[in-house]
Design a protein around this motif. Structure first.
Motif, PDB file in Angstrom:
ATOM      1  N   ASN A   1       0.820  -1.211   0.000  1.00  0.00           N
ATOM      2  CA  ASN A   1       0.000   0.000   0.000  1.00  0.00           C
ATOM      3  C   ASN A   1       0.857   1.266   0.000  1.00  0.00           C
ATOM      4  N   SER A   2       2.093   1.119  -0.448  1.00  0.00           N
ATOM      5  CA  SER A   2       3.006   2.259  -0.491  1.00  0.00           C
ATOM      6  C   SER A   2       3.433   2.501  -1.928  1.00  0.00           C
ATOM      7  N   SER A   3       4.323   3.472  -2.105  1.00  0.00           N
ATOM      8  CA  SER A   3       4.826   3.805  -3.436  1.00  0.00           C
ATOM      9  C   SER A   3       5.416   2.581  -4.133  1.00  0.00           C
ATOM     10  N   GLU A   4       6.239   1.801  -3.405  1.00  0.00           N
ATOM     11  CA  GLU A   4       6.862   0.630  -4.012  1.00  0.00           C
ATOM     12  C   GLU A   4       5.823  -0.406  -4.418  1.00  0.00           C
ATOM     13  N   GLY A   5       4.769  -0.542  -3.625  1.00  0.00           N
ATOM     14  CA  GLY A   5       3.702  -1.478  -3.965  1.00  0.00           C
ATOM     15  C   GLY A   5       3.000  -1.091  -5.245  1.00  0.00           C
ATOM     16  N   PHE A   6       2.759   0.227  -5.459  1.00  0.00           N
ATOM     17  CA  PHE A   6       2.085   0.671  -6.672  1.00  0.00           C
ATOM     18  C   PHE A   6       2.950   0.421  -7.909  1.00  0.00           C
ATOM     19  N   VAL A   7       4.262   0.616  -7.769  1.00  0.00           N
ATOM     20  CA  VAL A   7       5.165   0.344  -8.896  1.00  0.00           C
ATOM     21  C   VAL A   7       5.117  -1.144  -9.265  1.00  0.00           C
ATOM     22  N   LEU A   8       5.161  -2.000  -8.262  1.00  0.00           N
ATOM     23  CA  LEU A   8       5.135  -3.439  -8.525  1.00  0.00           C
ATOM     24  C   LEU A   8       3.801  -3.858  -9.129  1.00  0.00           C
ATOM     25  N   LEU A   9       2.710  -3.259  -8.666  1.00  0.00           N
ATOM     26  CA  LEU A   9       1.396  -3.555  -9.236  1.00  0.00           C
ATOM     27  C   LEU A   9       1.333  -3.121 -10.693  1.00  0.00           C
ATOM     28  N   ALA A  10       1.966  -2.003 -11.021  1.00  0.00           N
ATOM     29  CA  ALA A  10       2.007  -1.549 -12.410  1.00  0.00           C
ATOM     30  C   ALA A  10       2.765  -2.550 -13.282  1.00  0.00           C
ATOM     31  N   ILE A  11       3.863  -3.092 -12.761  1.00  0.00           N
ATOM     32  CA  ILE A  11       4.631  -4.090 -13.512  1.00  0.00           C
ATOM     33  C   ILE A  11       3.802  -5.360 -13.699  1.00  0.00           C
ATOM     34  N   ILE A  12       3.113  -5.792 -12.658  1.00  0.00           N
ATOM     35  CA  ILE A  12       2.273  -6.995 -12.750  1.00  0.00           C
ATOM     36  C   ILE A  12       1.176  -6.786 -13.790  1.00  0.00           C
ATOM     37  N   GLU A  13       0.595  -5.592 -13.809  1.00  0.00           N
ATOM     38  CA  GLU A  13      -0.422  -5.264 -14.822  1.00  0.00           C
ATOM     39  C   GLU A  13       0.187  -5.342 -16.215  1.00  0.00           C
ATOM     40  N   PHE A  14       1.371  -4.790 -16.367  1.00  0.00           N
ATOM     41  CA  PHE A  14       2.076  -4.794 -17.658  1.00  0.00           C
ATOM     42  C   PHE A  14       2.338  -6.218 -18.146  1.00  0.00           C
ATOM     43  N   LEU A  15       2.753  -7.082 -17.244  1.00  0.00           N
ATOM     44  CA  LEU A  15       3.119  -8.456 -17.620  1.00  0.00           C
ATOM     45  C   LEU A  15       1.906  -9.344 -17.854  1.00  0.00           C
ATOM     46  N   SER A  16       0.878  -9.170 -17.048  1.00  0.00           N
ATOM     47  CA  SER A  16      -0.231 -10.121 -17.055  1.00  0.00           C
ATOM     48  C   SER A  16      -1.057 -10.063 -18.328  1.00  0.00           C
ATOM     49  N   VAL A  17      -1.200  -8.890 -18.931  1.00  0.00           N
ATOM     50  CA  VAL A  17      -2.051  -8.794 -20.121  1.00  0.00           C
ATOM     51  C   VAL A  17      -1.371  -9.363 -21.354  1.00  0.00           C
ATOM     52  N   ALA A  18      -0.098  -9.609 -21.282  1.00  0.00           N
ATOM     53  CA  ALA A  18       0.636 -10.069 -22.459  1.00  0.00           C
ATOM     54  C   ALA A  18       0.792 -11.571 -22.514  1.00  0.00           C
ATOM     55  N   ASP A  19       0.213 -12.276 -21.559  1.00  0.00           N
ATOM     56  CA  ASP A  19       0.356 -13.732 -21.511  1.00  0.00           C
ATOM     57  C   ASP A  19      -1.014 -14.331 -21.285  1.00  0.00           C
ATOM     58  N   THR A  20      -1.157 -15.602 -21.574  1.00  0.00           N
ATOM     59  CA  THR A  20      -2.433 -16.270 -21.339  1.00  0.00           C
ATOM     60  C   THR A  20      -2.199 -17.585 -20.627  1.00  0.00           C
ATOM     61  N   ASN A  21      -2.999 -17.827 -19.611  1.00  0.00           N
ATOM     62  CA  ASN A  21      -2.884 -19.055 -18.830  1.00  0.00           C
ATOM     63  C   ASN A  21      -4.225 -19.771 -18.772  1.00  0.00           C
ATOM     64  N   VAL A  22      -4.997 -19.690 -19.841  1.00  0.00           N
ATOM     65  CA  VAL A  22      -6.332 -20.274 -19.868  1.00  0.00           C
ATOM     66  C   VAL A  22      -6.234 -21.782 -19.637  1.00  0.00           C
ATOM     67  N   GLY A  23      -7.075 -22.279 -18.783  1.00  0.00           N
ATOM     68  CA  GLY A  23      -7.123 -23.718 -18.533  1.00  0.00           C
ATOM     69  C   GLY A  23      -6.237 -24.193 -17.420  1.00  0.00           C
ATOM     70  N   ILE A  24      -5.438 -23.297 -16.827  1.00  0.00           N
ATOM     71  CA  ILE A  24      -4.508 -23.704 -15.779  1.00  0.00           C
ATOM     72  C   ILE A  24      -5.261 -24.202 -14.555  1.00  0.00           C
ATOM     73  N   THR A  25      -6.323 -23.498 -14.178  1.00  0.00           N
ATOM     74  CA  THR A  25      -7.054 -23.861 -12.964  1.00  0.00           C
ATOM     75  C   THR A  25      -7.582 -25.283 -13.051  1.00  0.00           C
ATOM     76  N   SER A  26      -8.219 -25.631 -14.184  1.00  0.00           N
ATOM     77  CA  SER A  26      -8.783 -26.974 -14.316  1.00  0.00           C
ATOM     78  C   SER A  26      -7.697 -28.028 -14.335  1.00  0.00           C
ATOM     79  N   LYS A  27      -6.564 -27.717 -14.977  1.00  0.00           N
ATOM     80  CA  LYS A  27      -5.457 -28.675 -14.999  1.00  0.00           C
ATOM     81  C   LYS A  27      -4.946 -28.934 -13.593  1.00  0.00           C
ATOM     82  N   ARG A  28      -4.833 -27.878 -12.805  1.00  0.00           N
ATOM     83  CA  ARG A  28      -4.327 -28.044 -11.458  1.00  0.00           C
ATOM     84  C   ARG A  28      -5.299 -28.817 -10.587  1.00  0.00           C
TER      85      ARG A  28
END
Length: 990
Positions: A932-959
């Motif tokens: 909930n601090s400045s560093e957390g927001f930067v990391l959340l921005a990176i996670i947002e950047f990375l997550s939309v560029a990949d797909t993990n469809v079907g992982i939940t059912s496989k697991r």
């Protein structure tokens, strides 16, 4: 920040944790639509654009030439760069919604920074870290030694302890068991020179003891020193540390010495290796440890004040750590005149070691073995009547050339002497005699079992693959039933418990067969070995400086190796040594092995030099017994600078300091640090454990297809060996918490090693303990909830893998029968056959990151993961952004360039700058992440950047499908020591 905003951040954070795969598919669709719209606009512009009226002839051609150049400039194309890399520039885009979210998060990070207190809020721990770090950067070894000399030592002359130790030893001498053991010890050659060793030690600070196999130097010298001190009434002032090059040597020798002293481990004798220890008392004792452990001792106490004697055993093996310690000790002994150093070596070039320490006194102890009869390949072919395959095969040119040069000329002599049948000479004309032939070894073992007396057989092979195949060959033959034969593999990657099984005496009527690498050459003594089969080859890593590439392939052993292997036979009765090479080939062997420091990369060595304040790397390494090449040192320093572990002046950075603290290589260390920062500890620590220790999978030759199928299931369609490792360990740990039986069933089904996975779990805990001690985690438990907030996000995990392994990235060129890839440095490379990606029909991304590359028959990439454009941009966080007329060009490194809208380029650059600033602050002020601090927001921005560029469809059912393995059995074989805690298994990649 308002309550409403905080709630919004929590909601965003929860989305990144829970990872809604349906929403992700929508984002992917939007991404595709953006790309399609971009293409449509380009087509429209192309169609609507006509040439100016009035142009004729050559002017039309010049117009289209200039127009083409302009378009290329707009696209930022560079044809020569594209051709050299084998990769056209790709267009990178972000959906508008994602771009806006990232910008908003970065803005809120800036606002949070401004609103935070300007005061110095450093914790006491951070103040201490800064102080220690700056002392290391600005200090030197001489100042550190001076400081260490002022510290109090536990070794203080204490009359009460002296008397107690003396009485205990005198009482022990009256015990029958001790007397029986002494009867054996008196017979060892070392005992005859006991007094000479003690007298020389009293007069000199450094002595060198060389000894033949079986002389007793490893087990006896340390006891002579200790018992002499106790008998003289100064036992409290003695603590001996004895280094061994291997874990099994340290543990087995410690157990043997404790047994000879009629004690349990932990009294006057102990050991300490990675992940395992049985410590002895602080005085009047002997501690056996690996060379790496002694180096860790020196980090906190360079003067080694808590030890009176340092014994460096097996120095002739010339591993990097032993050479490193030998060089440091030359400086330490000038400050500590009371410290005694004993160098111990086999009778291999011992005079050179003596000269290195100023012609220190040398004592030679003769060996104590029975006569060993030697047989060479020509003799073995005569005994077994073995025939090599006559089918024509394509053999390496260097093999056929060497065979023609060395073996063929020697055959005339064999014919003249007339000691061998014609068929033996005929077989020796076949170049295949120079290759390791497991069928021949199996036949030879059968010959020994059928024609020779009882006794264990020790087979030396180059590597794990050969060992596994021979074990399978023996089993499949049907001639080695388990009621008559105990077959043990032995190699460094086996857990210690498995390695120790080789010492177990077999039941009456059962013959023991040990199939080992060079680990069985020195230090360990298997008393019942009578027959040795020496393949004559060993696998050594050699670093090609010109190619900056590690090569691993079998090569001929040295005469020193051959002597050591021969010495393993004949310990209890006359022995026999069967050499699977000719006498002519032996005549070409080198005398000694190349020192490890000359043939391997030096990054870890350089970091240790900096951590121990030993000055410039090239200056220090010029003083080792065999200095490495200057170019090799420069390569290591350049890599560490690129990694930001060293600055341009070769000073240790905060990141370098943290990496040097970890007992892993630089790449794996980065992975552990990044996982702690992004709170995805469980999966990434599992991956790091596998990379720094070993792959837990095994593949029986008869079930190769089934084993690969089960491995692929654990891969979750992620095209990643690393994710496969993490999933295997996750499911094993879940099954293990239920019962040992359930865990073994899981391992059996998925072709996994139970003992290896057990050790990997320990390593995960060890990494968590390091990160907790270094203040990057709030808990030393790798399953802690706060340490695993993002452990479900596979896109993030793969990006962290890529960032840690950077610059190890290859470009997918084409997909034929198997993937063809290229790297800017090497050109065409191949994925190693063990990889889950080797047989992929089509790789889903154009980039593959890998742990290491090694050259054997080709350049192979080991442990691979397919990664996206976004992961690559994240990994190369120091990319250069160049604005073109309408777009931007993002250059990561040679061969990796992206075109993007200028707004996207600005977002990426801001994201990279914010992340680099965060890392710099985090490494200088280690602490756990506040989301909930400045560093957390930067990391959340990176996670947002990375997550939309990949797909993990079907992982939940496989697991969920994989989870059922833990529910198959209801077993009450629970372990009381399992550390169940308040975290849920669902927190870790579920």
């Amino acid at each position: 920040m308002s309550k409403k905003n905080r709630q919004g951040h929590r909601a965003h954070r929860q989305r990144s944790v829970d990872f809604d795969y349906e929403d992700f598919s929508v984002q992917e669709k939007r991404n595709q639509e953006d790309s399609n719209n971009h293409s449509s606009q380009k087509n429209f512009q192309r169609k609507s654009q006509g040439r100016p009226p009035g142009l004729k002839g050559k002017a039309i051609g010049l117009y289209y030439r200039d127009l083409s150049r302009k378009k290329k400039e707009e696209r930022g194309e560079n044809q020569s760069s594209s051709r050299s890399s084998g990769q056209d520039r790709r267009f990178f885009s972000l959906p508008d919604s994602t771009d806006q979210t990232i910008r908003r998060l970065l803005m809120e990070a800036l606002e949070a920074t401004k609103s935070s207190s300007d005061g110095d809020n450093l914790s006491m721990q951070n103040r201490q870290f800064r102080k220690k770090f700056f002392e290391i950067v600005s200090g030197n070894i001489q100042d550190s030694l001076e400081w260490a000399m002022r510290m109090n030592s536990v070794l203080v002359n204490n009359d009460t302890l002296n008397n107690r130790l003396k009485k205990e030893l005198e009482a022990k001498k009256e015990e029958r068991a001790y007397q029986q053991m002494m009867t054996f010890r008196y017979k060892l050659p070392a005992y005859k020179q006991r007094n000479e060793i003690i007298k020389l030690m009293e007069k000199h600070q450094v002595i060198l003891i060389s000894g033949e196999t079986g002389c007793g130097k490893t087990t006896q010298v340390c006891q002579y020193i200790l018992d002499d001190a106790i008998e003289k009434g100064i036992g409290s002032t003695v603590k001996i540390v004895c280094t061994q090059p291997r874990r099994i040597s340290a543990t087995s020798v410690a157990e043997r010495v404790a047994a000879e002293r009629i004690e349990n481990l932990g009294d006057s004798v102990g050991y300490q290796i990675r992940l395992e220890k049985a410590l002895c008392r602080d005085y009047g004792s002997i501690l056996f440890c690996t060379t790496g452990v002694l180096l860790r001792f020196m980090q906190s106490d360079p003067a080694l004040r808590d030890y009176s004697h340092i014994i460096l055993d097996e120095i002739h093996e010339r591993n990097s750590e032993t050479d490193f310690i030998m060089t440091i000790l030359k400086q330490v002994i000038h400050k500590r005149s009371d410290l005694k150093v004993i160098l111990m070596s086999a009778t291999l070039n011992e005079k050179r070691f003596s000269e290195y320490y100023g012609d220190c006194p040398l004592i030679h102890i003769p060996g104590f073995t029975y006569e060993v009869t030697e047989y060479y390949l020509e003799d073995i072919l005569k005994l077994t009547k073995f025939r090599f395959d006559t089918a024509k095969k394509v053999l390496p040119t260097d093999l056929t050339t060497s065979h023609a040069k060395v073996i063929l000329p020697s055959l005339d002599k064999l014919i003249r002497e007339g000691n061998y049948p014609t068929y033996v000479v005929h077989e020796l004309r076949n170049p295949m005699v120079e290759l390791i032939n497991l069928e021949l070894i199996r036949n030879l073992i059968e010959y020994i079992c059928n024609n020779k007396g009882p006794g264990a057989i020790l087979v030396f092979l180059p590597g794990l693959r050969d060992i596994t195949q021979l074990c399978e060959l023996l089993e499949e033959s049907g001639h080695f039933p388990s009621n008559k034969f105990d077959v043990y593999p032995l190699h460094s990657q086996l857990p210690t418990a498995d390695q120790k099984m080789i010492f177990n005496p077999p039941p009456v009527g059962v013959r023991k067969i040990i199939i080992a690498t060079s680990i069985a050459e020195t230090s360990i003594t298997i008393e019942d070995v009578v027959y040795v089969i020496d393949c004559g080859q060993m696998k050594l890593s050699r670093f090609d400086i010109g190619l900056s590439l590690e090569m691993l392939k079998p090569e001929w052993e040295t005469l020193a190796n051959a002597k050591q292997r021969r010495g393993r036979a004949g310990r209890v009765q006359p022995g026999e040594c069967y050499r699977l090479y000719t006498r002519a080939r032996e005549a070409t062997f080198d005398e000694y092995q190349t020192p490890e420091m000359i043939r391997t990369p030096l990054e870890r060595v350089v970091l240790q030099i900096k951590l121990l304040q030993l000055g410039r790397a090239d200056v220090f390494l010029a003083n080792v017994l065999d200095p490495p090449e200057e170019k090799a040192i420069k390569l290591a320093i350049d890599l560490l600078i690129d990694t930001n572990a060293l600055d341009e002046d070769e000073n240790l950075t905060p990141l370098g300091y943290h990496l040097a603290q970890l007992p892993v290589d630089v790449k794996t260390g980065k992975m552990i640090l990044w996982a702690s920062i992004f709170s995805c500890v469980e999966p990434v620590f599992a991956i790091a454990a596998c990379l720094s220790y070993k792959d837990p999978f095994y593949c029986p030759r008869s079930q190769k297809e089934e084993a690969n199928k089960m491995k692929k299931i654990l891969g979750l369609d992620q095209y990643s060996d690393h994710i496969t490792f993490a999933e295997a360990l996750r499911l094993f740990e879940k099954a293990r918490r239920k019962s040992r039986k359930n865990a073994r069933l899981f391992c059996s089904k998925y072709f996994l090693s139970f003992n290896t996975l057990e050790l990997l779990l320990k390593m995960k805990k060890e990494f968590a303990m390091y990160m907790y001690d270094m203040q990057f985690l709030k808990s030393a438990n790798p399953r802690d909830k706060e340490s695993n907030i993002n452990s479900r996000n596979l896109s993030l995990i793969k990006a962290i893998i890529c960032a840690a392994l950077c610059p190890n990235v290859a470009i997918v060129q084409k997909q034929a029968r198997f993937p063809i890839l290229a790297t800017p440095e090497d050109g065409t490379v191949k994925i190693h056959p063990k990889s889950i990606n080797m047989e992929a029909k089509a790789l889903p991304t154009p980039y593959v990151t890998f742990f290491e590359k090694k050259k054997s028959t080709a350049i192979y990439l080991h442990d691979t993961t397919c990664v996206t454009d976004a992961a690559l941009i994240f990994a190369f966080s120091n990319g250069q952004l160049k604005k073109l007329e309408k777009r931007s060009l993002l250059t990561l490194r040679q061969g990796f360039e992206f075109l993007c809208k200028q707004s996207v380029g600005e977002t990426v650059k801001r994201l990279q700058e914010n992340f680099n600033e965060l890392l710099a602050e985090k490494f200088l002020n280690p602490n756990s992440i506040n989301w909930n601090s400045s560093e957390g927001f930067v990391l959340l921005a990176i996670i947002e950047f990375l997550s939309v560029a990949d797909t993990n469809v079907g992982i939940t059912s496989k697991r969920l499908e994989l989870e059922s393995i833990s529910e198959d059995d209801d077993d009450d074989d629970k372990d009381d020591d399992d550390d169940d805690d308040n975290t849920s298994g669902s927190l870790v990649i579920v």
